[in-house]
Design a protein around this motif. Sequence first.
Motif, PDB file in Angstrom:
ATOM      1  N   SER A 166       0.805  -1.232   0.000  1.00  0.00           N
ATOM      2  CA  SER A 166       0.000   0.000   0.000  1.00  0.00           C
ATOM      3  C   SER A 166       0.829   1.270   0.000  1.00  0.00           C
ATOM      4  N   GLY A 167       2.098   1.188   0.397  1.00  0.00           N
ATOM      5  CA  GLY A 167       2.800   2.450   0.650  1.00  0.00           C
ATOM      6  C   GLY A 167       4.223   2.482   0.153  1.00  0.00           C
ATOM      7  N   ARG A 168       5.091   2.817   1.088  1.00  0.00           N
ATOM      8  CA  ARG A 168       6.519   3.038   0.846  1.00  0.00           C
ATOM      9  C   ARG A 168       7.195   1.906   0.080  1.00  0.00           C
ATOM     10  N   GLY A 169       6.937   0.679   0.450  1.00  0.00           N
ATOM     11  CA  GLY A 169       7.453  -0.443  -0.327  1.00  0.00           C
ATOM     12  C   GLY A 169       8.886  -0.837  -0.046  1.00  0.00           C
ATOM     13  N   SER A 170       9.388  -0.578   1.170  1.00  0.00           N
ATOM     14  CA  SER A 170      10.782  -0.969   1.424  1.00  0.00           C
ATOM     15  C   SER A 170      10.918  -2.495   1.515  1.00  0.00           C
ATOM     16  N   ASN A 171       9.889  -3.179   1.989  1.00  0.00           N
ATOM     17  CA  ASN A 171       9.966  -4.655   2.000  1.00  0.00           C
ATOM     18  C   ASN A 171       9.909  -5.216   0.586  1.00  0.00           C
ATOM     19  N   LEU A 172       9.088  -4.613  -0.255  1.00  0.00           N
ATOM     20  CA  LEU A 172       9.105  -4.993  -1.677  1.00  0.00           C
ATOM     21  C   LEU A 172      10.507  -4.768  -2.244  1.00  0.00           C
ATOM     22  N   LEU A 205       2.087 -10.144   1.451  1.00  0.00           N
ATOM     23  CA  LEU A 205       1.532  -8.864   1.884  1.00  0.00           C
ATOM     24  C   LEU A 205       2.695  -8.095   2.509  1.00  0.00           C
ATOM     25  N   ALA A 206       3.156  -7.074   1.814  1.00  0.00           N
ATOM     26  CA  ALA A 206       4.333  -6.328   2.256  1.00  0.00           C
ATOM     27  C   ALA A 206       3.899  -4.891   2.525  1.00  0.00           C
ATOM     28  N   GLY A 207       3.349  -4.669   3.708  1.00  0.00           N
ATOM     29  CA  GLY A 207       2.819  -3.346   4.005  1.00  0.00           C
ATOM     30  C   GLY A 207       1.539  -3.101   3.223  1.00  0.00           C
ATOM     31  N   TYR A 208       0.664  -4.101   3.203  1.00  0.00           N
ATOM     32  CA  TYR A 208      -0.634  -3.969   2.525  1.00  0.00           C
ATOM     33  C   TYR A 208      -1.660  -3.680   3.606  1.00  0.00           C
ATOM     34  N   PHE A 209      -2.188  -2.460   3.593  1.00  0.00           N
ATOM     35  CA  PHE A 209      -3.005  -2.020   4.723  1.00  0.00           C
ATOM     36  C   PHE A 209      -4.482  -2.329   4.516  1.00  0.00           C
ATOM     37  N   ARG A 210      -4.735  -3.539   4.042  1.00  0.00           N
ATOM     38  CA  ARG A 210      -6.108  -4.012   3.866  1.00  0.00           C
ATOM     39  C   ARG A 210      -6.204  -5.400   4.472  1.00  0.00           C
ATOM     40  N   ASN A 219       2.640 -12.639   5.359  1.00  0.00           N
ATOM     41  CA  ASN A 219       2.550 -11.253   5.797  1.00  0.00           C
ATOM     42  C   ASN A 219       3.763 -10.936   6.663  1.00  0.00           C
ATOM     43  N   ILE A 220       4.222  -9.692   6.570  1.00  0.00           N
ATOM     44  CA  ILE A 220       5.307  -9.226   7.446  1.00  0.00           C
ATOM     45  C   ILE A 220       4.713  -8.213   8.420  1.00  0.00           C
ATOM     46  N   HIS A 221       5.041  -8.411   9.712  1.00  0.00           N
ATOM     47  CA  HIS A 221       4.457  -7.564  10.760  1.00  0.00           C
ATOM     48  C   HIS A 221       5.569  -7.090  11.706  1.00  0.00           C
ATOM     49  N   PRO A 222       5.556  -5.814  12.088  1.00  0.00           N
ATOM     50  CA  PRO A 222       6.667  -5.285  12.901  1.00  0.00           C
ATOM     51  C   PRO A 222       6.509  -5.498  14.404  1.00  0.00           C
ATOM     52  N   SER A 223       6.231  -6.731  14.819  1.00  0.00           N
ATOM     53  CA  SER A 223       6.285  -7.063  16.247  1.00  0.00           C
ATOM     54  C   SER A 223       6.549  -8.556  16.359  1.00  0.00           C
ATOM     55  N   ILE A 249      13.714  -2.162  13.497  1.00  0.00           N
ATOM     56  CA  ILE A 249      12.897  -3.348  13.198  1.00  0.00           C
ATOM     57  C   ILE A 249      12.820  -3.554  11.679  1.00  0.00           C
ATOM     58  N   LEU A 250      12.672  -2.446  10.951  1.00  0.00           N
ATOM     59  CA  LEU A 250      12.507  -2.542   9.494  1.00  0.00           C
ATOM     60  C   LEU A 250      13.711  -3.221   8.829  1.00  0.00           C
ATOM     61  N   GLU A 251      14.917  -2.909   9.326  1.00  0.00           N
ATOM     62  CA  GLU A 251      16.110  -3.576   8.759  1.00  0.00           C
ATOM     63  C   GLU A 251      15.994  -5.086   8.896  1.00  0.00           C
ATOM     64  N   ARG A 252      15.508  -5.530  10.055  1.00  0.00           N
ATOM     65  CA  ARG A 252      15.346  -6.973  10.278  1.00  0.00           C
ATOM     66  C   ARG A 252      14.208  -7.534   9.431  1.00  0.00           C
ATOM     67  N   GLU A 253      13.159  -6.733   9.256  1.00  0.00           N
ATOM     68  CA  GLU A 253      12.041  -7.192   8.419  1.00  0.00           C
ATOM     69  C   GLU A 253      12.550  -7.581   7.040  1.00  0.00           C
ATOM     70  N   HIS A 254      13.394  -6.710   6.485  1.00  0.00           N
ATOM     71  CA  HIS A 254      13.881  -6.952   5.126  1.00  0.00           C
ATOM     72  C   HIS A 254      14.614  -8.290   5.057  1.00  0.00           C
TER      73      HIS A 254
HETATM   74  C1  GRF Z   1       6.314  -2.634   7.628  1.00  0.00           C
HETATM   75  O1  GRF Z   1       6.695  -2.223   8.919  1.00  0.00           O
HETATM   76  C2  GRF Z   1       5.541  -3.923   7.694  1.00  0.00           C
HETATM   77  O2  GRF Z   1       5.961  -4.762   8.719  1.00  0.00           O
HETATM   78  C3  GRF Z   1       4.152  -3.434   7.980  1.00  0.00           C
HETATM   79  O3  GRF Z   1       4.015  -2.272   7.210  1.00  0.00           O
HETATM   80  C4  GRF Z   1       5.297  -1.686   7.018  1.00  0.00           C
HETATM   81  C5  GRF Z   1       5.483  -1.539   5.544  1.00  0.00           C
HETATM   82  O4  GRF Z   1       6.689  -0.905   5.216  1.00  0.00           O
HETATM   83  N1  GRF Z   1       3.177  -4.458   7.662  1.00  0.00           N
HETATM   84  P1  GRF Z   1       7.189  -0.887   3.710  1.00  0.00           P
HETATM   85  O5  GRF Z   1       6.028  -0.310   2.867  1.00  0.00           O
HETATM   86  O6  GRF Z   1       7.523  -2.285   3.298  1.00  0.00           O
HETATM   87  O7  GRF Z   1       8.363   0.028   3.684  1.00  0.00           O
END
Ligand code: GRF
Length: 217
Positions: A17-23, A96-101, A117-121, A180-185
Amino acid sequence: MNAANGMPGSRLGVLASGRGSNLQALLDGQENGELRARVAVVISDRADAPALERARRHGVPALHLDPGSPRARLRPEAETEIVRALRAHGVDWVVLAGYFRIVGSVLLDAFADRVLNIHPSLLPAFPGLHAPRQALAYGVEVAGCTVHLVTAAVDAGPILRQEAVAVRPDDTEESLAARILEREHRILVAAVNDVVGRPFRIEGRRVRWGTAAPAGE
Ligand code: GRF
């Protein structure tokens, strides 16, 4: 499906949905060879999502598909459209990489146990929005991130990978979320490699891994 080993193939459909850093982590992993999968299509509920632009820069088809509703939960008709687009691009796994639905049964039935899905907790702590903010407000010393399979209950599916991040006394929501985001990637790329590389089955809430397919199959 990969006829040689009975496992699904490795084409990803990414919903963002947004920034897309995980993408971006997936696209970079694809280009530097760390990701053993390919991003076949990126779909967003927002026409102006930077994630779509990131996909186009890498030559990946990028689609805006209307969610059909201002609410978080996708309308079934919108999910049908998304499933159609994913199938048209030969997708095996949905990320689902930051998909806010909130996705429902149309998509989950079409890709049973193949939606990540990736979740920051560190789930089950702090599901929902603003997880790093929730973690700080709660006063935990260890935060982190989780990649899990998506089920009908939000942020509650079987866990594929987690990584812990120590909370520092001077952390703000932004500084903690950034670490956290660095680890998410990292764990997102690792979790995709896991699911495309090894068969698994679900026992209760647990993911049980089988033997990796021999190289070349
Ligand atoms: C990430 O923190 C992810 O865990 C959460 O939404 C954020 C999306 O960030 N679900 P990005 O768009 O991938 O930069």
